[in-house]
Motif scaffolding. Structure first.
Motif, mmCIF file in Angstrom:
data_model
loop_
_atom_site.group_PDB
_atom_site.id
_atom_site.type_symbol
_atom_site.label_atom_id
_atom_site.label_comp_id
_atom_site.label_asym_id
_atom_site.label_seq_id
_atom_site.Cartn_x
_atom_site.Cartn_y
_atom_site.Cartn_z
ATOM 1 N N SER A 84 0.796 -1.169 0.079
ATOM 2 C CA SER A 84 -0.102 0.008 -0.053
ATOM 3 C C SER A 84 0.945 1.338 -0.089
ATOM 4 O O SER A 84 0.662 2.161 -0.802
ATOM 5 C CB SER A 84 -0.898 0.086 1.168
ATOM 6 O OG SER A 84 -1.719 1.079 1.180
ATOM 7 N N LEU A 85 1.970 1.124 0.784
ATOM 8 C CA LEU A 85 2.771 2.132 0.849
ATOM 9 C C LEU A 85 3.474 2.425 -0.369
ATOM 10 O O LEU A 85 3.758 3.680 -0.942
ATOM 11 C CB LEU A 85 3.560 2.329 2.048
ATOM 12 C CG LEU A 85 4.799 3.324 2.165
ATOM 13 C CD1 LEU A 85 4.191 4.614 2.157
ATOM 14 C CD2 LEU A 85 5.662 2.939 3.285
ATOM 15 N N ALA A 86 4.119 1.292 -0.977
ATOM 16 C CA ALA A 86 4.504 1.601 -2.339
ATOM 17 C C ALA A 86 3.665 1.956 -3.370
ATOM 18 O O ALA A 86 4.026 2.842 -4.386
ATOM 19 C CB ALA A 86 5.169 0.234 -2.792
ATOM 20 N N MET A 87 2.445 1.758 -3.399
ATOM 21 C CA MET A 87 1.564 2.117 -4.389
ATOM 22 C C MET A 87 1.104 3.872 -4.052
ATOM 23 O O MET A 87 1.248 4.524 -4.967
ATOM 24 C CB MET A 87 0.185 1.463 -3.994
ATOM 25 C CG MET A 87 0.015 0.084 -4.798
ATOM 26 S SD MET A 87 0.227 0.174 -6.507
ATOM 27 C CE MET A 87 -1.078 1.137 -6.914
ATOM 28 N N LYS A 88 1.265 4.274 -2.957
ATOM 29 C CA LYS A 88 1.066 5.750 -2.738
ATOM 30 C C LYS A 88 2.100 6.407 -3.008
ATOM 31 O O LYS A 88 1.958 7.347 -3.680
ATOM 32 C CB LYS A 88 1.088 5.750 -1.100
ATOM 33 C CG LYS A 88 0.977 7.168 -0.521
ATOM 34 C CD LYS A 88 0.935 7.128 0.912
ATOM 35 C CE LYS A 88 0.917 8.664 1.364
ATOM 36 N NZ LYS A 88 2.145 9.189 1.228
ATOM 37 N N GLU A 89 3.329 5.687 -3.008
ATOM 38 C CA GLU A 89 4.664 6.584 -3.542
ATOM 39 C C GLU A 89 4.720 6.558 -5.067
ATOM 40 O O GLU A 89 4.871 7.707 -5.795
ATOM 41 C CB GLU A 89 5.868 6.025 -3.005
ATOM 42 C CG GLU A 89 6.089 6.184 -1.414
ATOM 43 C CD GLU A 89 7.431 5.327 -1.103
ATOM 44 O OE1 GLU A 89 7.937 5.772 0.198
ATOM 45 O OE2 GLU A 89 7.939 4.782 -1.545
ATOM 46 N N LEU A 90 4.190 5.493 -5.680
ATOM 47 C CA LEU A 90 4.457 5.387 -7.183
ATOM 48 C C LEU A 90 3.073 6.272 -7.672
ATOM 49 O O LEU A 90 3.694 6.998 -8.783
ATOM 50 C CB LEU A 90 3.932 3.862 -7.528
ATOM 51 C CG LEU A 90 4.978 2.890 -7.595
ATOM 52 C CD1 LEU A 90 4.670 1.489 -7.823
ATOM 53 C CD2 LEU A 90 6.125 3.280 -8.733
ATOM 54 N N ASN A 91 2.190 6.386 -7.123
ATOM 55 C CA ASN A 91 0.919 7.364 -7.600
ATOM 56 C C ASN A 91 1.525 8.740 -7.514
ATOM 57 O O ASN A 91 1.012 9.721 -8.447
ATOM 58 C CB ASN A 91 -0.164 7.046 -6.887
ATOM 59 C CG ASN A 91 -1.047 5.935 -7.196
ATOM 60 O OD1 ASN A 91 -0.972 5.649 -8.342
ATOM 61 N ND2 ASN A 91 -1.525 5.027 -6.264
ATOM 62 N N SER A 92 2.427 9.166 -6.610
ATOM 63 C CA SER A 92 2.853 10.523 -6.631
ATOM 64 C C SER A 92 3.932 10.829 -7.671
ATOM 65 O O SER A 92 4.108 11.988 -7.962
ATOM 66 C CB SER A 92 3.566 10.748 -5.289
ATOM 67 O OG SER A 92 2.694 10.514 -4.052
ATOM 68 N N THR A 93 4.555 9.662 -8.258
ATOM 69 C CA THR A 93 5.575 9.974 -9.326
ATOM 70 C C THR A 93 5.230 10.708 -10.564
ATOM 71 O O THR A 93 6.168 11.537 -11.172
ATOM 72 C CB THR A 93 6.572 8.796 -9.710
ATOM 73 O OG1 THR A 93 5.622 7.849 -10.289
ATOM 74 C CG2 THR A 93 7.021 8.128 -8.085
ATOM 75 N N GLY A 94 4.017 10.219 -10.913
ATOM 76 C CA GLY A 94 3.644 10.721 -12.305
ATOM 77 C C GLY A 94 4.314 9.681 -13.493
ATOM 78 O O GLY A 94 3.678 9.754 -14.808
ATOM 79 N N TRP A 95 5.289 8.782 -13.353
ATOM 80 C CA TRP A 95 5.702 7.995 -14.392
ATOM 81 C C TRP A 95 5.140 6.489 -14.017
ATOM 82 O O TRP A 95 5.824 5.450 -14.516
ATOM 83 C CB TRP A 95 7.339 7.961 -14.364
ATOM 84 C CG TRP A 95 8.282 8.111 -13.156
ATOM 85 C CD1 TRP A 95 8.627 9.088 -12.597
ATOM 86 C CD2 TRP A 95 8.291 7.059 -12.115
ATOM 87 N NE1 TRP A 95 9.142 9.056 -11.237
ATOM 88 C CE2 TRP A 95 9.244 7.716 -11.136
ATOM 89 C CE3 TRP A 95 8.409 5.743 -12.076
ATOM 90 C CZ2 TRP A 95 9.696 6.974 -10.044
ATOM 91 C CZ3 TRP A 95 8.861 5.084 -10.935
ATOM 92 C CH2 TRP A 95 9.474 5.655 -9.949
ATOM 93 N N TYR A 96 4.350 6.328 -13.119
ATOM 94 C CA TYR A 96 3.637 4.917 -12.622
ATOM 95 C C TYR A 96 2.456 5.053 -13.801
ATOM 96 O O TYR A 96 1.336 6.029 -13.542
ATOM 97 C CB TYR A 96 3.203 4.844 -11.428
ATOM 98 C CG TYR A 96 2.314 3.573 -11.192
ATOM 99 C CD1 TYR A 96 2.663 2.347 -11.443
ATOM 100 C CD2 TYR A 96 1.134 3.807 -10.578
ATOM 101 C CE1 TYR A 96 1.793 1.332 -11.152
ATOM 102 C CE2 TYR A 96 0.181 2.897 -10.136
ATOM 103 C CZ TYR A 96 0.312 1.569 -10.695
ATOM 104 O OH TYR A 96 -0.392 0.640 -10.449
ATOM 105 N N TRP A 97 2.187 4.071 -14.539
ATOM 106 C CA TRP A 97 1.110 4.193 -15.795
ATOM 107 C C TRP A 97 0.099 3.169 -15.220
ATOM 108 O O TRP A 97 -0.979 3.193 -15.956
ATOM 109 C CB TRP A 97 1.756 3.836 -17.065
ATOM 110 C CG TRP A 97 2.531 4.862 -17.681
ATOM 111 C CD1 TRP A 97 3.853 5.363 -17.328
ATOM 112 C CD2 TRP A 97 2.368 5.533 -18.809
ATOM 113 N NE1 TRP A 97 4.085 6.223 -17.831
ATOM 114 C CE2 TRP A 97 3.247 6.578 -18.890
ATOM 115 C CE3 TRP A 97 1.197 5.672 -19.475
ATOM 116 C CZ2 TRP A 97 3.362 7.339 -19.979
ATOM 117 C CZ3 TRP A 97 1.211 6.476 -20.631
ATOM 118 C CH2 TRP A 97 2.471 7.437 -20.664
ATOM 119 N N GLY A 98 0.180 2.541 -14.288
ATOM 120 C CA GLY A 98 -0.980 1.643 -13.728
ATOM 121 C C GLY A 98 -1.003 0.724 -14.521
ATOM 122 O O GLY A 98 -0.051 -0.094 -15.113
#
Length: 250
Positions: A84-98
């Motif tokens: 969950s924390l990893a997802m939170k950080e990824l969603n902040s980056t802008g380069w995580y495309w889901g």
């Protein structure tokens, strides 16, 4: 002009150059901080703070569940919290495309420069995430493995024990971005892009943004690149907390 005077002038010039360098660097940090003050505080004052999830055992909450079942549940809770924390950080980056397929990632990277990368959800059920990157031979994909609370790159069996492990996906990416930059600087210009054994070096140097991150996030990334001593900056505690909530420089 005698030699002693020349040496003194040279030392003075060097001192002034150093002072100018640090003044410019300090000014850069101050300007970024100013933007944070103007943008983040009003936003955070209305939205409130979001705290990272933490691992809590059933014993800590006052429940009594002895045996392997309780240990297993604690492991699951910690894994859920870590992901969950990893997802939170990824969603902040802008380069995580889901949710993005390998073919879609290939189309996005097809005309990009070597070293351009993105992170997406893995298409394989045994993996959570995949790095798609542009190499000298074209787009490629590298799966991220999650085991025992740590993230690491998937690789062949012999190499796997030597790979570094990380608490988060962003930390993993940051490590290989830094490794790519330092390795690229050290490599001779005459060195071929493709080694003789046919392998292709993987470089991660430039993120491909799915969405442009908010200005305040870009500011804290720039601050992290400029200084590792955020707590020493003359900032309100809520701003220090915001910058410290994302400690990476990518």
């Amino acid at each position: 002009m005698n030699k002693g005077v020349q040496n003194k002038l040279a030392v003075d010039d060097w001192t002034r150059a150093q002072r100018t360098f640090w003044e410019v660097r300090t000014l850069k940090v101050i300007l970024l901080v100013l933007v944070l003050v103007l943008v983040v505080v009003p936003c955070r004052a209305t939205e409130g703070w979001t705290r990272p999830m933490t691992c809590q055992s059933s014993e800590a909450s006052g429940e009594s569940n002895p045996g392997g079942g309780a240990a297993s549940r604690r492991t699951v809770e910690c894994d859920e919290s870590r992901v969950s924390l990893a997802m939170k950080e990824l969603n902040s980056t802008g380069w995580y495309w889901g949710s993005l397929s390998a073919n879609q990632a290939k189309e996005i990277l097809q005309d990009a420069a070597e070293g351009t990368f993105l992170v997406r959800d893995s298409s394989q059920r045994d993996y959570l995430f995949t790095i798609s990157a542009m190499t000298s031979a074209g787009p490629t994909n590298l799966r991220i493995e999650y085991q025992h609370g740590k993230f690491k790159l998937d690789s062949v069996l012999l190499v796997r024990p030597k790979l570094k492990q990380f608490d988060s996906v962003v930390h993993l990416v940051e490590h290989y971005v830094q490794l790519s930059k330092t390795g690229h600087k050290k490599a001779p210009k005459s060195q071929p892009s493709t080694p003789r054994n046919g392998t292709v070096p993987l470089l991660l140097t430039r993120p491909a943004y799915a969405t442009i991150p908010p200005l305040q996030h870009l500011c804290r990334v720039a601050i992290n690149r400029s200084t590792g001593r955020v707590r020493d900056l003359p900032l309100p505690n809520r701003l220090k907390d915001y910058v410290a909530d994302y400690t990476y420089n990518v």
